[in-house]
Motif scaffolding. Structure first.
Motif, PDB file in Angstrom:
ATOM      1  N   MET A 133       0.951  -1.742  -0.016  1.00  0.00           N
ATOM      2  CA  MET A 133       0.025   0.035  -0.200  1.00  0.00           C
ATOM      3  C   MET A 133       0.907   1.741   0.312  1.00  0.00           C
ATOM      4  SD  MET A 133      -2.916   1.162   2.415  1.00  0.00           S
ATOM      5  CE  MET A 133      -2.134   1.965   3.643  1.00  0.00           C
ATOM      6  N   SER A 134       2.159   1.052   1.262  1.00  0.00           N
ATOM      7  CA  SER A 134       2.664   1.909   1.024  1.00  0.00           C
ATOM      8  C   SER A 134       3.203   2.976  -0.796  1.00  0.00           C
ATOM      9  CB  SER A 134       4.532   1.981   1.821  1.00  0.00           C
ATOM     10  OG  SER A 134       3.783   1.493   2.984  1.00  0.00           O
ATOM     11  N   VAL A 135       3.512   1.584  -1.139  1.00  0.00           N
ATOM     12  CA  VAL A 135       4.423   1.872  -2.445  1.00  0.00           C
ATOM     13  C   VAL A 135       3.622   2.604  -3.565  1.00  0.00           C
ATOM     14  CG1 VAL A 135       5.178   0.886  -4.364  1.00  0.00           C
ATOM     15  CG2 VAL A 135       6.015  -0.267  -2.901  1.00  0.00           C
ATOM     16  N   ILE A 136       2.164   1.637  -3.150  1.00  0.00           N
ATOM     17  CA  ILE A 136       1.205   2.274  -4.251  1.00  0.00           C
ATOM     18  C   ILE A 136       0.887   3.952  -4.228  1.00  0.00           C
ATOM     19  CG2 ILE A 136      -0.939   2.096  -5.094  1.00  0.00           C
ATOM     20  CD1 ILE A 136      -1.430  -0.809  -4.127  1.00  0.00           C
ATOM     21  N   LEU A 137       0.890   4.048  -2.970  1.00  0.00           N
ATOM     22  CA  LEU A 137       0.233   5.375  -2.441  1.00  0.00           C
ATOM     23  C   LEU A 137       1.792   6.406  -2.614  1.00  0.00           C
ATOM     24  CD1 LEU A 137      -1.040   7.607  -0.482  1.00  0.00           C
ATOM     25  CD2 LEU A 137       0.376   6.776   1.616  1.00  0.00           C
ATOM     26  N   GLY A 138       2.762   5.835  -2.615  1.00  0.00           N
ATOM     27  CA  GLY A 138       4.447   6.853  -3.299  1.00  0.00           C
ATOM     28  C   GLY A 138       4.002   7.204  -4.424  1.00  0.00           C
ATOM     29  N   ALA A 139       3.644   5.998  -5.172  1.00  0.00           N
ATOM     30  CA  ALA A 139       3.491   6.087  -6.628  1.00  0.00           C
ATOM     31  C   ALA A 139       2.316   7.367  -6.864  1.00  0.00           C
ATOM     32  CB  ALA A 139       2.789   5.174  -7.235  1.00  0.00           C
ATOM     33  N   GLY A 140       1.465   7.674  -6.113  1.00  0.00           N
ATOM     34  CA  GLY A 140       0.371   8.728  -6.669  1.00  0.00           C
ATOM     35  C   GLY A 140       0.914   9.847  -6.297  1.00  0.00           C
ATOM     36  N   PRO A 194       8.298   3.885  10.487  1.00  0.00           N
ATOM     37  CA  PRO A 194       8.706   4.759   9.591  1.00  0.00           C
ATOM     38  C   PRO A 194       9.102   4.800   8.740  1.00  0.00           C
ATOM     39  CG  PRO A 194       8.422   5.346  12.145  1.00  0.00           C
ATOM     40  CD  PRO A 194       8.913   4.270  11.942  1.00  0.00           C
ATOM     41  N   VAL A 195      10.569   4.695   8.289  1.00  0.00           N
ATOM     42  CA  VAL A 195      11.509   4.470   7.792  1.00  0.00           C
ATOM     43  C   VAL A 195      11.496   3.621   6.656  1.00  0.00           C
ATOM     44  CG1 VAL A 195      14.288   4.408   7.315  1.00  0.00           C
ATOM     45  CG2 VAL A 195      13.188   5.397   9.785  1.00  0.00           C
ATOM     46  N   PHE A 196      11.070   2.571   7.638  1.00  0.00           N
ATOM     47  CA  PHE A 196      11.182   0.903   5.996  1.00  0.00           C
ATOM     48  C   PHE A 196       9.438   1.795   5.597  1.00  0.00           C
ATOM     49  CE2 PHE A 196       8.125  -2.645   5.077  1.00  0.00           C
ATOM     50  CZ  PHE A 196       8.635  -2.422   4.630  1.00  0.00           C
ATOM     51  N   ILE A 197       8.478   2.577   6.109  1.00  0.00           N
ATOM     52  CA  ILE A 197       7.778   3.317   4.922  1.00  0.00           C
ATOM     53  C   ILE A 197       8.183   4.278   4.315  1.00  0.00           C
ATOM     54  CG2 ILE A 197       5.350   3.966   5.802  1.00  0.00           C
ATOM     55  CD1 ILE A 197       5.010   0.614   5.686  1.00  0.00           C
ATOM     56  N   LEU A 198       8.105   5.199   4.269  1.00  0.00           N
ATOM     57  CA  LEU A 198       9.190   6.277   3.880  1.00  0.00           C
ATOM     58  C   LEU A 198       9.939   5.482   2.468  1.00  0.00           C
ATOM     59  CD1 LEU A 198       9.542   9.112   3.211  1.00  0.00           C
ATOM     60  CD2 LEU A 198      11.996   9.155   4.479  1.00  0.00           C
ATOM     61  N   GLY A 199      10.503   4.332   2.731  1.00  0.00           N
ATOM     62  CA  GLY A 199      11.659   4.167   1.613  1.00  0.00           C
ATOM     63  C   GLY A 199      10.375   3.459   1.075  1.00  0.00           C
ATOM     64  N   MET A 200       9.478   2.438   1.382  1.00  0.00           N
ATOM     65  CA  MET A 200       9.189   1.698  -0.051  1.00  0.00           C
ATOM     66  C   MET A 200       8.296   2.885  -1.158  1.00  0.00           C
ATOM     67  SD  MET A 200       8.567  -1.630   0.391  1.00  0.00           S
ATOM     68  CE  MET A 200       7.432  -2.368  -0.193  1.00  0.00           C
ATOM     69  N   MET A 201       7.433   3.973  -0.172  1.00  0.00           N
ATOM     70  CA  MET A 201       6.833   4.752  -0.670  1.00  0.00           C
ATOM     71  C   MET A 201       7.436   5.686  -1.804  1.00  0.00           C
ATOM     72  SD  MET A 201       4.755   7.254   2.691  1.00  0.00           S
ATOM     73  CE  MET A 201       4.039   8.072   0.886  1.00  0.00           C
ATOM     74  N   MET A 202       8.910   6.027  -1.270  1.00  0.00           N
ATOM     75  CA  MET A 202       9.706   5.980  -2.571  1.00  0.00           C
ATOM     76  C   MET A 202      10.183   5.209  -3.666  1.00  0.00           C
ATOM     77  SD  MET A 202      12.936   7.982  -0.303  1.00  0.00           S
ATOM     78  CE  MET A 202      14.216   8.474  -1.241  1.00  0.00           C
ATOM     79  N   CYS A 203       9.831   3.998  -3.119  1.00  0.00           N
ATOM     80  CA  CYS A 203      10.099   3.079  -4.465  1.00  0.00           C
ATOM     81  C   CYS A 203       9.267   3.324  -5.307  1.00  0.00           C
ATOM     82  CB  CYS A 203      10.106   1.407  -3.743  1.00  0.00           C
ATOM     83  SG  CYS A 203      11.550   0.992  -3.051  1.00  0.00           S
ATOM     84  N   ALA A 209      -4.606   2.387  -4.267  1.00  0.00           N
ATOM     85  CA  ALA A 209      -3.755   2.638  -2.683  1.00  0.00           C
ATOM     86  C   ALA A 209      -6.104   2.328  -1.792  1.00  0.00           C
ATOM     87  CB  ALA A 209      -3.324   3.446  -2.239  1.00  0.00           C
ATOM     88  N   LEU A 210      -6.598   3.025  -2.340  1.00  0.00           N
ATOM     89  CA  LEU A 210      -7.511   3.399  -0.896  1.00  0.00           C
ATOM     90  C   LEU A 210      -8.471   2.120  -1.213  1.00  0.00           C
ATOM     91  CD1 LEU A 210     -10.171   4.664   0.317  1.00  0.00           C
ATOM     92  CD2 LEU A 210     -11.307   5.506  -2.416  1.00  0.00           C
ATOM     93  N   MET A 211      -8.957   1.329  -2.400  1.00  0.00           N
ATOM     94  CA  MET A 211      -8.963   0.153  -2.575  1.00  0.00           C
ATOM     95  C   MET A 211      -8.520  -1.234  -1.669  1.00  0.00           C
ATOM     96  SD  MET A 211     -11.961   0.110  -4.695  1.00  0.00           S
ATOM     97  CE  MET A 211     -12.540  -1.064  -5.568  1.00  0.00           C
ATOM     98  N   ALA A 212      -7.194  -1.404  -1.709  1.00  0.00           N
ATOM     99  CA  ALA A 212      -5.876  -1.634  -1.404  1.00  0.00           C
ATOM    100  C   ALA A 212      -6.912  -1.684   0.581  1.00  0.00           C
ATOM    101  CB  ALA A 212      -4.691  -1.885  -1.656  1.00  0.00           C
ATOM    102  N   ALA A 213      -6.455  -0.665   0.903  1.00  0.00           N
ATOM    103  CA  ALA A 213      -6.735  -0.063   1.960  1.00  0.00           C
ATOM    104  C   ALA A 213      -8.203  -1.173   2.710  1.00  0.00           C
ATOM    105  CB  ALA A 213      -6.736   0.944   2.803  1.00  0.00           C
TER     106      ALA A 213
END
Length: 460
Positions: free
Chosen positions: A48-55, A98-107, A397-401
């Motif tokens: 979800m973090s990856v999708i959100l970051g892409a958005g 939080p650092v892991f989630i930030l990295g996933m969003m950046m990915c 991301a919304l649908m995944a959540a």
């Protein structure tokens, strides 16, 4: 090899590498989130973090492409993805969520750049072959997605050899793949200007000037409501629309609005069903091997036939591709409902449903993107492309959540009913757009005229 073919090859290679980088870490992202938090319920947080970051980054990258060209935007986007893999490794090493989630969003920035690459291919291509150019870039993700998971185990061994958490090792592969994608993007010509009406010539690509395009007189009059001046030769193009202005432009015109809705809802339906199918199969006590087969078939459906759909869009129009996608989605939902109502789930049925789900997504993405590109003037393309890509990822991301709650409340049946509701929304927007779209046998200028005509008043 012509300059144009060479530039398209760079785009395809960058997309292949980015796809491999994303797929390499895909299998372990959820496991890492579960390990860091100690909660199985948090496993979905990674994707979800990856999708959100892409958005979140899709629109800024599109606007950067409009100001500074596709090369700058794609290089930055893949570069942020590279740094994201580094941040993921740091988050795992110190067990910092939080650092892991930030990295996933950046990915997710690499995902957004991969989506933008399809529009860069259109900017390079002759308008008559825009669909095929776009679909080849999308198809390159197939190769990357197939190669990526094969790097997961070697990456884990590499991580252990370096004294790291073995599950984090695949992100070393992701980091390298994203870095190579960044390198290829950085070698693109500056002449690939976002949203141009005409593709750059081979001589322009070699010389690397800043491309300017002729004024689209009809489009100009549609936005400023003044008579178009008589052509006086080559002139500077109209200023790029701001986001609010571009959205008002699209909202007032059924065809580009329908194109954006198609892109967004296709992603929402695909994410909704795809994310929960493995969970549904696990509840039905399918093996991990069986789940992996279904996911692989789904990925093949997403990308393998994209060149065919690009050819169809060029040959018969984007509307035919979208109509086919709607039929495929309806078939997918029907199979999902049948499986949900059956006493026991069927691997064959779920495989067919997930394969068709990927095909429907591909047809909506390519058909919708081609329709959006063809139905708006040059100075509206970039903000609307960025807005639609942002919305499609945020919608996903919304649908995944929501999907986990929906599955728990009503099972796999409700997941498919949720997708049905989204499909009906798409069809509702199609009612006004279909009469204005170009269909086989109808003159090709119709769509361009519909893109710039004055919107109907509310009383009509």
């Amino acid at each position: 090899m012509t300059s144009r073919v060479r530039e398209q090859g760079k785009l395809i290679t960058a997309q292949l590498l980015a796809g491999a980088g994303t797929a390499s870490g895909y299998a372990v992202g959820g496991l890492l989130a579960e390990e860091i938090t100690g909660k199985t319920s948090m496993a979905g947080l990674a994707q979800m973090s990856v999708i959100l970051g892409a958005g979140l980054i899709a629109y800024p990258l599109a606007m950067l492409a409009g100001r500074s060209g596709r090369r700058t935007a794609l290089t930055l986007g893949f570069g942020v993805g590279t740094l994201g893999a580094v941040v993921v490794l740091i988050g795992v090493a110190f067990q910092l969520l939080p650092v892991f989630i930030l990295g996933m969003m950046m990915c997710g920035s690499s995902t957004a750049s991969g989506l933008q690459a399809r529009y860069a291919a259109v900017d390079l291509a002759d308008p008559a072959a825009a669909g095929r150019a776009m679909s080849l870039v999308v198809w390159a993700t197939t190769v990357g997605s197939v190669l990526g998971p094969n790097f997961t185990d070697p990456g884990a061994h590499l991580g252990k050899a370096l004294g790291m958490n073995g599950l984090a090792g695949p992100y070393l592969i992701s980091m390298a793949a994203f870095a190579l994608a960044t390198l290829f993007a950085s070698t693109l010509s500056r002449s690939i200007t976002a949203g141009t009406e005409q593709p750059p010539k081979d001589s322009d690509l070699d010389a690397e000037p800043t491309v300017t395009s002729d004024v689209n007189e009809a489009a100009t009059s549609a936005t400023d409501h003044r008579p178009s001046p008589a052509p006086t030769g080559t002139a500077s193009p109209p200023a790029q629309m701001r986001l609010g202005q571009a959205l008002r432009f699209a909202l007032a015109r059924p065809v580009p609005l329908f194109a954006m809705i198609t892109i967004i809802t296709g992603q929402m339906m695909m994410t909704n069903v795809m994310v929960m199918t493995p969970v549904h199969m696990d509840h039905q006590e399918f093996s991990l091997g069986a789940i992996g087969i279904v996911v692989s078939i789904h990925i093949a459906g997403m990308y393998a036939l994209s060149p065919v759909f690009g050819w169809m869009a060029d040959r018969w129009g984007a509307g035919i591709v979208i109509a086919g996608g709607a039929i495929i989605f309806a078939a997918t939902i029907t199979l999902g409902v049948i499986d949900a109502l059956a006493p026991t789930s069927s691997l064959v049925l779920l495989s067919a449903a997930l394969s068709l789900l990927g095909v429907g997504w591909s047809m909506f993405l390519i058909g919708g993107s081609a329709l959006l590109t063809a139905s708006v003037p040059a100075h509206a393309k970039v903000p609307l492309q960025g807005a639609s890509d942002s919305a499609m990822n945020l919608g996903g991301a919304l649908m995944a959540a929501m999907a986990g709650t929906v599955l728990e409340a009503g099972g796999f049946l409700w997941i498919n009913l949720m997708a049905t509701f989204v499909l009906l929304i798409t069809l509702a927007f199609a009612i006004r757009a279909v009469p204005l779209m170009t269909w086989p046998g109808r003159r090709r200028s119709t769509l361009a005229e519909a893109a710039v005509e004055e919107p109907s008043s509310p009383s009509n």
